[in-house]
Motif scaffolding. Structure first.
Motif, PDB file in Angstrom:
ATOM      1  N   ILE A  59       0.839  -1.199  -0.133  1.00  0.00           N
ATOM      2  CA  ILE A  59       0.081   0.058  -0.126  1.00  0.00           C
ATOM      3  C   ILE A  59       0.695   1.246   0.120  1.00  0.00           C
ATOM      4  O   ILE A  59       0.674   2.084  -0.699  1.00  0.00           O
ATOM      5  N   VAL A  60       1.971   1.284   0.897  1.00  0.00           N
ATOM      6  CA  VAL A  60       2.808   2.435   0.884  1.00  0.00           C
ATOM      7  C   VAL A  60       3.561   2.795  -0.434  1.00  0.00           C
ATOM      8  O   VAL A  60       3.520   3.786  -0.932  1.00  0.00           O
ATOM      9  N   LEU A  61       4.022   1.631  -1.001  1.00  0.00           N
ATOM     10  CA  LEU A  61       4.677   1.734  -2.329  1.00  0.00           C
ATOM     11  C   LEU A  61       3.843   2.068  -3.575  1.00  0.00           C
ATOM     12  O   LEU A  61       4.220   2.852  -4.120  1.00  0.00           O
ATOM     13  N   LEU A  62       2.569   1.446  -3.654  1.00  0.00           N
ATOM     14  CA  LEU A  62       1.659   1.667  -4.571  1.00  0.00           C
ATOM     15  C   LEU A  62       1.204   3.153  -4.361  1.00  0.00           C
ATOM     16  O   LEU A  62       1.177   4.002  -5.405  1.00  0.00           O
ATOM     17  N   GLY A  63       0.882   3.515  -3.209  1.00  0.00           N
ATOM     18  CA  GLY A  63       0.462   4.968  -2.910  1.00  0.00           C
ATOM     19  C   GLY A  63       1.361   5.831  -3.332  1.00  0.00           C
ATOM     20  O   GLY A  63       1.193   7.150  -3.877  1.00  0.00           O
ATOM     21  N   ALA A  64       2.657   5.749  -2.876  1.00  0.00           N
ATOM     22  CA  ALA A  64       3.658   6.644  -3.196  1.00  0.00           C
ATOM     23  C   ALA A  64       3.949   6.718  -5.085  1.00  0.00           C
ATOM     24  O   ALA A  64       4.253   7.768  -5.447  1.00  0.00           O
ATOM     25  N   THR A  65       3.933   5.593  -5.683  1.00  0.00           N
ATOM     26  CA  THR A  65       4.030   5.720  -6.911  1.00  0.00           C
ATOM     27  C   THR A  65       2.849   6.297  -7.536  1.00  0.00           C
ATOM     28  O   THR A  65       3.083   7.332  -8.479  1.00  0.00           O
ATOM     29  N   LEU A  66       1.640   6.139  -7.088  1.00  0.00           N
ATOM     30  CA  LEU A  66       0.536   6.730  -7.910  1.00  0.00           C
ATOM     31  C   LEU A  66       0.317   8.014  -7.400  1.00  0.00           C
ATOM     32  O   LEU A  66      -0.398   8.884  -8.189  1.00  0.00           O
ATOM     33  N   ALA A  67       0.733   8.692  -6.134  1.00  0.00           N
ATOM     34  CA  ALA A  67       0.406   9.959  -5.726  1.00  0.00           C
ATOM     35  C   ALA A  67       1.235  10.958  -6.385  1.00  0.00           C
ATOM     36  O   ALA A  67       0.852  12.024  -6.586  1.00  0.00           O
ATOM     37  N   ARG A  68       2.290  10.540  -7.012  1.00  0.00           N
ATOM     38  CA  ARG A  68       3.077  11.264  -7.873  1.00  0.00           C
ATOM     39  C   ARG A  68       2.449  11.655  -8.869  1.00  0.00           C
ATOM     40  O   ARG A  68       2.712  12.959  -9.664  1.00  0.00           O
ATOM     41  N   ARG A  69       1.680  11.140  -9.571  1.00  0.00           N
ATOM     42  CA  ARG A  69       0.913  11.422 -10.916  1.00  0.00           C
ATOM     43  C   ARG A  69      -0.292  12.421 -10.605  1.00  0.00           C
ATOM     44  O   ARG A  69      -0.691  12.923 -11.358  1.00  0.00           O
ATOM     45  N   LEU A  70      -0.701  12.510  -9.334  1.00  0.00           N
ATOM     46  CA  LEU A  70      -1.984  13.215  -9.049  1.00  0.00           C
ATOM     47  C   LEU A  70      -1.731  14.911  -9.208  1.00  0.00           C
ATOM     48  O   LEU A  70      -0.455  15.030  -8.866  1.00  0.00           O
TER      49      LEU A  70
END
Length: 70
Positions: A59-70
């Motif tokens: 969850i932390v890694l996917l959240g950090a990966t996808l948060a950069r896009r927003l």
């Protein structure tokens, strides 16, 4: 494919914010790939149990990966 969508449409001076976004996305993607490989590749010692199934690390890694896009 995702990198092409995140890449700036114009070159030159306007791509500074996008470069940071692309870098963050790639670093998160590489770390998530490393986590996945750690789970499936044979090893000598067993990693901690909380890393071996879907949980907070994912969850932390996917959240950090996808948060950069927003």
């Amino acid at each position: 494919m995702v990198l092409l969508l995140l890449a700036p449409k114009t070159g030159g001076q306007g791509g500074g914010g996008k470069a940071l976004t692309l870098t963050g996305f790639m670093v998160g993607w590489i770390f998530y790939g490393g986590l996945t490989l750690m789970r499936v590749v044979p090893r000598y010692r067993e990693p901690p149990a909380w890393l071996m199934h879907f949980g907070i690390a994912d969850i932390v890694l996917l959240g950090a990966t996808l948060a950069r896009r927003l």
